[in-house]
Scaffold this motif. Structure first.
Motif, short mmCIF file in Angstrom:
data_model
loop_
_atom_site.label_atom_id
_atom_site.label_comp_id
_atom_site.label_asym_id
_atom_site.label_seq_id
_atom_site.Cartn_x
_atom_site.Cartn_y
_atom_site.Cartn_z
N VAL B 359 14.64 44.38 -1.21
CA VAL B 359 14.21 44.48 0.40
C VAL B 359 15.38 45.48 0.97
CG1 VAL B 359 13.92 43.32 2.54
CG2 VAL B 359 12.70 42.82 0.57
N LEU B 360 16.55 44.77 0.67
CA LEU B 360 18.06 45.41 1.51
C LEU B 360 18.05 46.67 0.93
CD1 LEU B 360 20.82 42.69 1.55
CD2 LEU B 360 20.04 44.19 3.36
N ALA B 361 17.83 47.04 -0.36
CA ALA B 361 18.08 48.38 -0.86
C ALA B 361 16.88 49.31 -0.26
CB ALA B 361 17.82 48.39 -2.37
N SER B 362 16.06 49.07 -0.06
CA SER B 362 14.89 49.89 0.59
C SER B 362 15.13 49.95 1.78
CB SER B 362 13.57 49.26 0.15
OG SER B 362 13.04 48.06 0.57
N MET B 363 15.46 48.91 2.47
CA MET B 363 15.63 49.46 3.96
C MET B 363 17.06 50.26 4.28
SD MET B 363 15.43 45.31 5.43
CE MET B 363 15.61 45.70 7.19
N ALA B 364 18.08 50.03 3.30
CA ALA B 364 19.53 50.87 3.35
C ALA B 364 18.92 52.11 3.02
CB ALA B 364 20.29 50.52 2.47
N GLY B 365 18.03 52.52 2.20
CA GLY B 365 17.75 53.86 1.79
C GLY B 365 16.97 54.59 3.02
N ILE B 366 16.10 53.80 3.82
CA ILE B 366 15.33 54.39 5.04
C ILE B 366 16.44 54.87 5.95
CG2 ILE B 366 13.81 54.03 6.59
CD1 ILE B 366 12.34 52.04 4.34
N GLY B 371 18.87 59.74 8.32
CA GLY B 371 20.32 60.34 8.57
C GLY B 371 20.96 59.28 9.69
N VAL B 372 20.61 58.02 9.83
CA VAL B 372 21.02 57.00 10.70
C VAL B 372 22.22 56.49 9.99
CG1 VAL B 372 20.87 54.95 12.24
CG2 VAL B 372 19.11 56.88 11.95
N SER B 373 23.59 56.63 10.55
CA SER B 373 24.64 55.86 9.80
C SER B 373 24.94 54.73 10.37
CB SER B 373 25.88 56.90 10.16
OG SER B 373 26.98 56.47 10.13
N ILE B 374 25.14 53.65 9.42
CA ILE B 374 25.43 52.40 9.66
C ILE B 374 27.00 51.90 10.08
CG2 ILE B 374 25.04 49.92 8.87
CD1 ILE B 374 22.52 51.49 9.31
N HIS B 395 26.13 53.63 14.07
CA HIS B 395 26.89 54.34 14.84
C HIS B 395 26.09 55.27 15.77
CE1 HIS B 395 30.76 54.11 12.63
NE2 HIS B 395 30.12 54.07 11.52
N VAL B 396 26.53 56.10 16.77
CA VAL B 396 25.81 56.67 17.67
C VAL B 396 24.34 57.40 16.83
CG1 VAL B 396 25.48 58.40 19.02
CG2 VAL B 396 27.49 56.94 19.37
N ALA B 397 23.16 57.23 17.15
CA ALA B 397 22.13 57.78 16.31
C ALA B 397 21.27 58.27 17.47
CB ALA B 397 21.54 56.75 15.69
#
Lengths: 427, 427
Positions: B359-366, B371-374, B395-397
């Motif tokens: 789940v974490l991996a697929s969320m991170a992929g999305i 292009g949203v930087s965490i 970050h700013v998105a």
């Protein structure tokens, strides 16, 4: 129609006003239908007038502004109570509206200024005299008038608030904080108007006059400053759950109005405890509205000019549309001034005293003699050889008794080593 | 001369107004030369009118107030946009001045109300529509007009602020906080106007219209409420040095005005972070004045009645003295509304998701796909069996990218267990 302005004074605030005009003249016309034109500029510095493009209307004599038949509205920004007084009064006598930032003038000659304005059917506005850019006089004269105001209380001197903040947050000494404030242009070379509480006293006189509908003059205000405050006081306050602010307080009591300026402990949880640096805040308590607070920058070119030009626009609107029934003097009552001696509150007093046997006992005896009940007493370790600091916090006591205690202790032979620090506690 | 009032609505605020009149009628005459008389009272509760001694002028039909030739000024306090709309518009058509506390009406039909007022040469005042007793509309229309306002931002809904304070300080759940607010009369049985941000949206529409001189209607405001906020969000915010407030924000950008209501993280050091319980505060940033804040009680009989009666006194002064050039509509520009999709800020998002591998991996992929930087991601321990809470701070998105991320995650099979909590971060 164009409203023609005569500006007297092109210092920090005057320059700020000319900046606003240069930047927003078109918007003022579009949004508010107000067309402003500067037709006369008086200054001691011709180069400033020149730098704003007003060389052709420059004069170094204020009389040429206040007598100029082309001037509708005089903006007085020189301050003080001598030339400024004459300029404002002559302008009014000549039927010109006046906008001023002059707290000293309004707090000493407010009655004269208002009578002249009324006699000649012109408007006087002075929002910038208190709280820099914070709207407070206008709300007190308009939005809040359905209330019976019981208290108006503020941090209205940015210089001392900046100094106390530096002392509290960084442990700077009074002398360091003052030097820093002077280096940044917050404090004058002679800082007494700020650090002795006189600037704040003029401001609370003005606010109290409006809030209580009864004239309070500068001479009615008991003013004490922050010269005797040390980092020990700030640290002790913090340990007690308080911070120390130079508060200007106007209070309506059953006996009249009680108006004063002094260092004050307020609980750290109070909204005003978070007002730091050069910020100002004014707290108003009314019977309907409850507690309200107005916060913002208390000084500086922009904030003060915002207040001055807000007044200019408002008065100009009235001139343009022929409104002659604006709000003038609101001091319709004559409430007595409650003597400071009658104040009842809690006190924090720090005495730097001789470090020898018997001193504590004789001090305790004096408190007892005058019937002042002690909540706590702490003796702090030596700061200088031979001196200890003894900090008393009292239960609610009377000012006259506290003064008697302090005077008595000061009269003891070789006991008090320097001025005690007296801080009233507001809960 | 007496200014004759027709009161429509005798609920909490109406009762507060009658209290003020009863207590201060004489002072109003003495201090401000304003003589007020209530000549018509309309209510659904005749006994309230009777209890204030107005049985003889009571009516249950608002038309009898707005058509009464003896009424100079109508006070509308029934709220809503149906009967209130008709009452206000008919009063204006009949040449009567209007004072209203009706935010919904002013935020949806402000333009119509102002045109009618202008057409019939009468005044409309609505200070009580925003911020309870806090003077804010008057300062924006007067004291602050020399500024170009870049931002007006506020905690303008006391109910949600009370709930968030209880959740933050006492760890109460959303449901407990709501029940408590309802028990204390702060929240309605149907709390949606408060908790979904609609009440705040109407208020920020009004404030933005004035601050930016450009009409902003309720429908222009993007509104999100606090239904998805949990104590986890508040605790996480605090750990990050923030608190969560339902902020109403109006912002002037190069592209127009950006107006929105949503849960917002603000630094704990910000003055607004200390505005707790049912208190409101409105923060205004202008190019000259800098940062100012107006603080006070946002609701309740006294504060709202203070604002209503302040308006009544001001309008009555104008009527008594024949002033006809008061400040009406100030929306002289037509700035575009910036679409919410274009917002750029930092985001906090908490997803309650399935506790299983991948789940974490697929969320991170999305997040990466859009292009949203965490900035940070934290997985909190289980609250319910099979569910974990994953908290992202970006970050700013861009808003549109964030929405795409959330929609995509919501579309995954058996991943999202309940609504995510989205909080914008203001620094």
């Amino acid at each position: 129609m164009t409203v023609r302005l005569g500006l007297i004074g092109t210092g920090t605030v005057g320059g700020g006003c000319l900046d606003i005009l240069r930047n927003h003249k078109d918007e003022f016309r579009r949004h508010y239908g107000v067309d402003l034109e500067v037709v006369r500029v008086c200054s001691r510095e011709p180069e400033v007038a020149r730098s704003f493009g007003f060389a052709d209307v420059f004069t170094s004599d204020y009389r040429e502004v206040v007598t100029d038949p082309n001037v509708d509205l005089v903006i007085e920004l020189i301050g003080g109570t001598t030339v400024a007084h004459d300029a404002v009064c002559e302008a009014l006598r000549n039927g010109k509206a006046v906008v001023t930032a002059n707290k000293a003038l309004m707090a000493t000659a407010g009655e004269e200024v208002f009578s002249l304005a009324e006699e000649h059917g012109v408007e006087v506005a002075f929002e910038a005299s208190v709280g820099g850019g914070i709207p407070i006089i206008d709300p007190l004269k308009h939005s809040l008038i359905a209330n019976r105001i019981s208290k108006v209380m503020g941090i209205v001197n940015g210089t001392t608030n900046y100094m106390l903040t530096r002392m509290d947050e960084e442990g700077a000494s009074y002398e360091e904080a003052l030097a820093d404030a002077q280096a940044r242009g917050f404090a004058e070379a002679d800082p007494s108007a700020d650090v002795d509480g006189l600037d704040a006293a003029a401001k609370i006189a003005i606010l109290s006059s409006i809030a209580f509908n009864s004239r309070v003059n500068l001479s009615d205000v008991h003013a004490e400053g922050i010269r005797n405050i040390t980092t020990t006081d700030l640290q002790t306050a913090r340990d007690m759950g308080y911070c120390v602010k130079l508060m200007a307080i106007g209070h309506r009591t059953d006996d009249g109005v009680d108006v004063r300026v002094h260092p004050t402990m307020i609980p750290l949880s109070h909204q005003m405890a978070k007002v730091n640096g050069v910020y100002n805040a004014i707290y108003v308590v009314g019977d309907a509205v409850g507690e309200t607070m107005f916060f913002g920058e208390g000084a500086g070119a922009g904030p003060a000019a915002s207040a001055v030009m807000g007044d200019v626009l408002e008065v100009a609107r009235h001139i343009e549309t022929g409104v002659t029934s604006f709000v003038g003097c609101t001091c319709t009552d004559s409430l007595p001034i409650v003597p400071m001696d009658d104040l009842e509150t809690k006190y924090y007093i720090r005495f730097p005293v001789a470090d020898r046997p018997g001193v504590l006992a004789s001090m305790a005896g004096i408190f007892a003699d005058f019937g002042v009940s002690i909540y706590s007493v702490v003796q702090r370790g030596q700061k200088e050889a031979g001196t200890v600091e003894v900090v008393y916090v009292t239960h609610v006591a009377r000012e006259r008794d506290i003064r008697a205690v302090v005077a008595k202790i000061a009269s003891l032979d070789d006991v008090l080593h320097s001025e005690p620090s007296i801080i009233r506690v507001e809960d």
